[in-house]
Design a protein around this motif. Structure first.
Motif, mmCIF file in Angstrom:
data_model
loop_
_atom_site.group_PDB
_atom_site.id
_atom_site.type_symbol
_atom_site.label_atom_id
_atom_site.label_comp_id
_atom_site.label_asym_id
_atom_site.label_seq_id
_atom_site.Cartn_x
_atom_site.Cartn_y
_atom_site.Cartn_z
ATOM 1 N N GLU A 92 35.371 43.426 40.792
ATOM 2 C CA GLU A 92 35.899 43.760 39.609
ATOM 3 C C GLU A 92 37.320 43.321 39.439
ATOM 4 O O GLU A 92 37.616 44.367 40.216
ATOM 5 C CB GLU A 92 34.974 44.568 39.046
ATOM 6 N N SER B 251 48.756 32.903 29.210
ATOM 7 C CA SER B 251 47.120 33.105 29.679
ATOM 8 C C SER B 251 47.382 33.402 31.176
ATOM 9 O O SER B 251 48.120 33.515 31.859
ATOM 10 C CB SER B 251 46.039 31.383 29.595
ATOM 11 N N LEU C 234 38.300 27.246 37.191
ATOM 12 C CA LEU C 234 38.591 27.478 35.351
ATOM 13 C C LEU C 234 38.316 26.593 34.672
ATOM 14 O O LEU C 234 38.737 25.456 34.772
ATOM 15 C CB LEU C 234 39.866 28.649 35.105
ATOM 16 N N ILE D 99 41.822 31.724 30.680
ATOM 17 C CA ILE D 99 41.952 32.279 30.047
ATOM 18 C C ILE D 99 42.520 33.410 29.116
ATOM 19 O O ILE D 99 43.853 33.309 29.597
ATOM 20 C CB ILE D 99 40.902 33.729 31.210
ATOM 21 N N TYR E 243 35.388 38.795 32.888
ATOM 22 C CA TYR E 243 34.703 36.905 32.625
ATOM 23 C C TYR E 243 33.950 36.630 33.811
ATOM 24 O O TYR E 243 34.620 37.542 34.782
ATOM 25 C CB TYR E 243 36.083 36.107 32.874
ATOM 26 N N GLU E 244 33.228 35.330 34.278
ATOM 27 C CA GLU E 244 32.829 35.070 35.254
ATOM 28 C C GLU E 244 33.446 34.245 35.534
ATOM 29 O O GLU E 244 33.183 33.096 35.147
ATOM 30 C CB GLU E 244 31.648 34.613 35.463
ATOM 31 N N VAL E 245 34.435 34.157 36.684
ATOM 32 C CA VAL E 245 34.750 32.979 37.266
ATOM 33 C C VAL E 245 34.047 32.633 38.673
ATOM 34 O O VAL E 245 33.685 33.683 39.414
ATOM 35 C CB VAL E 245 36.527 33.570 37.879
ATOM 36 N N LYS F 164 30.760 34.216 42.090
ATOM 37 C CA LYS F 164 31.372 34.470 41.105
ATOM 38 C C LYS F 164 31.802 35.716 41.232
ATOM 39 O O LYS F 164 31.705 36.575 42.043
ATOM 40 C CB LYS F 164 29.737 34.607 40.189
ATOM 41 N N ARG G 277 34.048 38.986 39.056
ATOM 42 C CA ARG G 277 33.979 39.238 37.614
ATOM 43 C C ARG G 277 35.998 39.840 37.605
ATOM 44 O O ARG G 277 36.485 39.763 38.425
ATOM 45 C CB ARG G 277 33.050 40.951 37.627
ATOM 46 N N LYS H 182 38.388 41.251 34.742
ATOM 47 C CA LYS H 182 38.101 42.037 33.715
ATOM 48 C C LYS H 182 39.576 41.578 32.622
ATOM 49 O O LYS H 182 40.980 42.305 34.037
ATOM 50 C CB LYS H 182 38.079 43.799 33.655
#
Length: 149
Positions: A76, A92, A117, A121, A127-129, A140, A142, A144
Motif C-alpha cells: 500500500e 489532484s 488512472l 484522484i 483507491y485501487e490503481v 493492482k 492500493r 491511500k
C-alpha cells in the motif's frame, strides 16, 4: 524463390514470415535492401532458433510480470495531498506522484506510463490503481490518499 522477411514489408508480410516471391523481385528489391534473406537450410534453422528464443524470453517476461503483480498487490502506498475545509483537495494526485511514493515506501520500480488512472484522484481515501505490467498482466496497487501535514 522463398524468402525469410527480416522486416515488415507492406505488400509481402510480417517480419519472420517465409514468403514466395519472384526471383527478380527477390534479387533486385528484397535482398539488396536487406528486407529479407533467401530461405535456405541454414537461414531456416536460424529462424527456428530465433523464434524459440523469443518464445522463451516472452514466457520469462510474462512470469516476471505475474510475480511483480503479486508482490505489488500486497503493498500500500500513501500519498499526501493538501486539502482545505470539508475535505476539499487542492489539485489532484498524478501517476508521477504515485510512482515516486511507491519507489520510496515500497522499493517498487514502476513506469509512470503503465499506471492507468481512469480519472484524476481528487479526494481523500483509498483507491485501487491498475498498473499494466505486460499485455496480459495488469496488477493492482492500493493508494491511500491522505492529507499532507
Amino acid at each position: 524463390m522463398k524468402v525469410i522477411l527480416l522486416e515488415d514489408v507492406k505488400s509481402l508480410g510480417k517480419k519472420g514470415q517465409v514468403v514466395e516471391v519472384s526471383d527478380g523481385y527477390a534479387r533486385n528489391y528484397v535482398l539488396p535492401r536487406k528486407l529479407g534473406v533467401e530461405a535456405n537450410g541454414k537461414n531456416m534453422n536460424d529462424l527456428k532458433l530465433k523464434k524459440a528464443n523469443e518464445e522463451k524470453i516472452a514466457k520469462e517476461q510474462f512470469a516476471a510480470a505475474q510475480a511483480f503483480a503479486a508482490e505489488m498487490e500486497t503493498k500500500e502506498v500513501i500519498v499526501g495531498i493538501k486539502s482545505g475545509e470539508g475535505g476539499r483537495t487542492f489539485g489532484s494526485v498524478s501517476s508521477k506522484e504515485i510512482v515516486e511514493a511507491a519507489k520510496q515506501q515500497c522499493g517498487l520500480e514502476i513506469d509512470k506510463k503503465k499506471i492507468q488512472l481512469p480519472e484524476a484522484i481528487r479526494s481523500l481515501g483509498v483507491y485501487e490503481v491498475s498498473v499494466k505490467l505486460h499485455p496480459k498482466v495488469t496488477g493492482k496497487l492500493r493508494v491511500k490518499v491522505q492529507e499532507a501535514g
